[in-house]
Design a protein around this motif. Sequence first.
Motif, PDB file in Angstrom:
ATOM      1  N   ASP A  83       0.785  -1.315  -0.145  1.00 31.92           N
ATOM      2  CA  ASP A  83       0.094  -0.177   0.121  1.00 31.92           C
ATOM      3  C   ASP A  83       1.113   1.226  -0.074  1.00 31.92           C
ATOM      4  N   GLU A  84       2.063   1.130  -0.562  1.00 29.39           N
ATOM      5  CA  GLU A  84       2.882   2.262  -0.428  1.00 29.39           C
ATOM      6  C   GLU A  84       3.090   2.879  -1.764  1.00 29.39           C
ATOM      7  N   TYR A  85       3.154   4.200  -2.033  1.00 23.58           N
ATOM      8  CA  TYR A  85       3.400   4.810  -3.292  1.00 23.58           C
ATOM      9  C   TYR A  85       4.278   6.082  -3.165  1.00 23.58           C
ATOM     10  N   ASP A  86       4.826   6.529  -4.183  1.00 30.04           N
ATOM     11  CA  ASP A  86       5.668   7.586  -4.211  1.00 30.04           C
ATOM     12  C   ASP A  86       5.039   8.946  -4.099  1.00 30.04           C
ATOM     13  N   THR A  87       5.397   9.207  -2.741  1.00 27.68           N
ATOM     14  CA  THR A  87       4.838  10.807  -2.491  1.00 27.68           C
ATOM     15  C   THR A  87       5.243  12.046  -3.151  1.00 27.68           C
ATOM     16  N   GLY A 126       4.782   3.761  -9.399  1.00 31.37           N
ATOM     17  CA  GLY A 126       4.856   4.534  -8.017  1.00 31.37           C
ATOM     18  C   GLY A 126       3.719   5.680  -7.634  1.00 31.37           C
ATOM     19  N   MET A 127       3.120   6.041  -8.984  1.00 36.64           N
ATOM     20  CA  MET A 127       1.939   6.932  -8.791  1.00 36.64           C
ATOM     21  C   MET A 127       0.888   6.325  -7.815  1.00 36.64           C
ATOM     22  N   VAL A 178       0.161   2.589  -8.829  1.00 38.28           N
ATOM     23  CA  VAL A 178       0.703   1.923  -9.906  1.00 38.28           C
ATOM     24  C   VAL A 178       1.947   1.170  -9.932  1.00 38.28           C
ATOM     25  N   ARG A 179       1.898  -0.071 -10.204  1.00 33.82           N
ATOM     26  CA  ARG A 179       3.121  -0.774 -10.327  1.00 33.82           C
ATOM     27  C   ARG A 179       3.675  -1.006 -11.401  1.00 33.82           C
ATOM     28  N   LEU A 221      -1.892  -2.312 -10.981  1.00 30.79           N
ATOM     29  CA  LEU A 221      -1.873  -1.781  -9.902  1.00 30.79           C
ATOM     30  C   LEU A 221      -2.111  -2.459  -8.759  1.00 30.79           C
ATOM     31  N   ASP A 222      -1.736  -2.077  -7.486  1.00 29.69           N
ATOM     32  CA  ASP A 222      -2.012  -2.684  -6.376  1.00 29.69           C
ATOM     33  C   ASP A 222      -3.190  -1.869  -5.881  1.00 29.69           C
TER      34      ASP A 222
END
Length: 349
Positions: free
Chosen positions: A187-191, A206-207, A298-299, A312-313
């Motif tokens: 559940d992490e993404y690029d902040t 990462g989005m 987005v992965r 995506l996750d």
Amino acid sequence: MTAHHTAVLRRNLTDPSRATHVKDLEAGLKPPVFDEIVIPEEFGPVDLLVDDLKVKRFAFTQDDHGDWYLRAGPDGPRMAQAGLLANDLLQLFTLDFAPSQVVGLHTEEELWFDRPVLVGQRVRLAGRYVDKYESRGQGYVVMEADARDEEGRTLVRHRGVEIMRTTPGEVAGRGSAGRGTGRRVSDEYDTSLPLVERLGGGTVPGMGLGPLRKEITFEQMAVFSRIGEFVTNIHNDLVTARAAGLAVPIVQGQQLVCHLAELLTRAFGAEWFRTGWLRVKFLRPVSAFGGIEAAGAVREVERDGSRTRVGLDVWVRRGDGSLAAVGWARGEVPTHRHVRAILPFTGDV
């Protein structure tokens, strides 16, 4: 549709008006227990009419009132919400098994979206049990089903895994016990990247998707879980829920899946109804009177000329921040389409 027609098409799996002249609406149906399951076993077909009321009822249960569903779709005709038939497909087994005796847990759901369902369309639903197995002291059953148009083309396909007859208050919350699914959901993404509402050709790994927040009321739960067909279960009745070891009714897992489908419709636009795939595992129950947040990241991005495929996750959080469900999603968008940061969604992409 060729062989099976009903005199009057209905919007539900069963006709609740039978209650005016039938005393026991579930007479002759089998008890929904593991030992009664036969592999393979067929359910349906059932012909349904996707009418205005069915769409508006679903809009109430999901608080999903997009313009495509209530006014006009991107290609003209009104469309039904992506998840409209998901619970009908899941519940097909109750054509042969008594629905008000079901005390189980949905552990995994998988949906493929092949064509949009249009308002006013006649659809045919059919399903089958394809597997049963035991794990961690529980009996699981696997069902596959699909909805087709009058030409026999698939609209939505479903594959679900469910524990048949358990004590939800004892099992719920210990995490899904289904078979392996491969890559673990994060559940992490690029902040450092903006949260996006609409995906496009410029999508990068990462989005994060802008979260979809909902308050799910008991009234919404009850209608989603077939109270209109006089079905009683742990999702729409306090007495039944407490007999199953729960303090209050819990949200049906399929209702959470439909919130994820709304999130992904916002992200992919009209392409979701033709290229979408979603697989979800349920971890913890969401109780009545609780809020949820559906989100994703987005992965994978794969560009192929005019088309961009995005993986995506996705996940659903409960009001206390813990994960209720996790999953994987995939769909396509036009490469020329621009990514759009968070804006109010109206169904116009």
